[in-house]
Design a protein around this motif. Structure first.
Motif, PDB file in Angstrom:
ATOM      1  N   PHE A   1     -76.716 -14.869  22.136  1.00  0.00           N
ATOM      2  CA  PHE A   1     -77.491 -15.305  20.969  1.00  0.00           C
ATOM      3  C   PHE A   1     -78.911 -14.733  21.048  1.00  0.00           C
ATOM      4  O   PHE A   1     -79.466 -14.592  22.134  1.00  0.00           O
TER       5      PHE A   1
ATOM      6  N   ASN B   1     -74.537 -22.137   8.580  1.00  0.00           N
ATOM      7  CA  ASN B   1     -75.198 -21.472   9.707  1.00  0.00           C
ATOM      8  C   ASN B   1     -74.317 -21.444  10.955  1.00  0.00           C
ATOM      9  O   ASN B   1     -74.422 -22.312  11.826  1.00  0.00           O
TER      10      ASN B   1
ATOM     11  N   ASP C   1     -79.719 -17.230  10.769  1.00  0.00           N
ATOM     12  CA  ASP C   1     -78.534 -16.553  10.231  1.00  0.00           C
ATOM     13  C   ASP C   1     -78.863 -16.049   8.825  1.00  0.00           C
ATOM     14  O   ASP C   1     -79.861 -16.448   8.228  1.00  0.00           O
TER      15      ASP C   1
ATOM     16  N   THR D   1     -74.355 -19.776  13.659  1.00  0.00           N
ATOM     17  CA  THR D   1     -75.015 -19.738  14.976  1.00  0.00           C
ATOM     18  C   THR D   1     -75.387 -21.147  15.435  1.00  0.00           C
ATOM     19  O   THR D   1     -75.138 -21.526  16.591  1.00  0.00           O
TER      20      THR D   1
ATOM     21  N   THR E   1     -83.630 -19.887  17.749  1.00  0.00           N
ATOM     22  CA  THR E   1     -82.846 -18.685  17.459  1.00  0.00           C
ATOM     23  C   THR E   1     -83.477 -17.976  16.268  1.00  0.00           C
ATOM     24  O   THR E   1     -84.335 -18.524  15.573  1.00  0.00           O
TER      25      THR E   1
ATOM     26  N   TYR F   1     -82.011 -21.713  11.142  1.00  0.00           N
ATOM     27  CA  TYR F   1     -81.941 -21.431  12.577  1.00  0.00           C
ATOM     28  C   TYR F   1     -81.826 -22.739  13.332  1.00  0.00           C
ATOM     29  O   TYR F   1     -81.796 -23.816  12.723  1.00  0.00           O
TER      30      TYR F   1
END
Ligand code: OOG
Ligand code: NI
Length: 317
Positions: A223, A37, A248, A39, A245, A266
């Motif tokens: 983001f 992931n 991904d 992010t 978030t 996330y």
């Protein structure tokens, strides 16, 4: 002693072998999560370098299939063995989900330790109420659970290694499940891998310790945050503030050779406000126990949507 209570929490201290083994397992799960992931990894690095301080995890979350020993208990056992205590249950009738959360034992962390080496996180584990699904969905889930053999005894290992305890499904089976429950489809292809870790926002040191500032900072960096019911999720008592978030995606090769992006994990952010009875404590005396504990059904219901196609396909305004 009720079945839900851990009986051995006091056996572990930060210097014991038990604690160091436990943290090593968490660290392996975290590595799998960070590798899959980008992010989450980027945000943890960004916040770590901006705040110049330790990052504490508020909680770590997992998803499971609530059938034949594959549900919450299959993973909670591990945490109970290492001193965690079972707490409240949360119900999500529309999503056909149930969740339990677990509070950590009182072990002091290494001073300044970050992430899994810091204060131990709460654990949030949910399960799909498989019996309530359509016969078609149940057939798919029960098929893979059957093919998993004794996989339910080794969920922690599968999470730490980053692999499924059952074979890969076909693309058609994944789509069938997704049309009925995105949670079910997510769990079929991600298994026991960490669903998210949550940064404890109030334990940051800079202006980012306010979740509104934090969300703004994260969005300014480009983001995408989960906008379901509004970016900031606020509990009815206004003491638990959460955001997350959008998950991904990762390339997944289905058993029939079809390759497609599927949602993975996330990262979440939580600010716990000081309880009214402690509101006059000086700031440097405020500890985690003085703050709002636990979770909130209304917040969680929206955070589950962080892996939904609606959120993944959303354009940033
Ligand atoms: C869990 C969503 C709920 C929270 O902190 O309330 C949650 C999930 O997406 O599996 O994380
Ligand atoms: Ni969460």
């Amino acid at each position: 002693v009720s079945a839900s209570q851990s009986t051995n929490g006091s056996h572990f201290s930060s210097s014991s072998g038990g604690d160091s083994f436990f943290r090593s397992v968490l660290s392996s799960m975290e590595q799998v999560y960070l590798n899959r992931n980008p992010t989450a990894k980027a945000i943890l690095e960004l916040v770590g370098s901006t705040d110049a301080n330790q990052i504490c995890y508020d909680h770590i979350a997992y998803r499971t299939f609530g059938v034949n020993g594959y549900g919450i208990d299959s993973i909670s056992k591990f945490f109970l063995d290492f001193g965690y205590t079972q707490r409240e249950e949360l119900r999500f009738p529309k999503k056909k989900l149930k969740a339990l959360w677990f509070s950590p034992p009182n072990v002091s962390s290494i001073n300044g330790g970050s992430g899994v080496h810091g204060p131990l996180p709460r654990i949030f584990i949910s399960e799909l109420l498989v019996d309530q699904m359509s016969p078609q969905a149940q057939e798919i889930i029960r098929k893979y659970i059957g093919l998993s053999g004794a996989g339910h005894k080794h969920t922690v290992l599968s999470s730490a290694l980053g692999c499924l305890t059952w074979p890969k499904p076909s693309h058609y089976e994944f789509e069938q499940l997704a049309s009925e429950s995105e949670y079910a489809a997510w769990t079929l292809v991600n298994g026991y891998m960490v669903n998210h870790v949550t940064i404890s926002i109030h334990r940051l040191k800079s202006r980012l310790k306010n979740i509104k500032n934090f969300n703004e900072f994260i969005e300014d960096k480009g983001f995408k945050l989960n906008s379901e019911g509004g970016v900031l999720k606020v509990s009815p008592d206004a003491l638990l503030l959460q955001s997350s978030t959008v998950a991904d995606s990762i390339m997944f090769e289905f058993s029939d050779g079809i390759k497609e992006l599927v949602p993975c994990s996330y990262i979440e952010f939580a600010e716990r406000i000081v309880l009214p009875e402690y509101k006059d404590l000086p700031e440097d005396k405020v500890q985690e126990v003085h703050r709002r504990d636990g979770f909130e059904v209304g917040n969680a219901d929206k955070i589950f949507e962080s892996t939904s196609m609606d959120q993944l396909n959303r354009r940033v305004a």
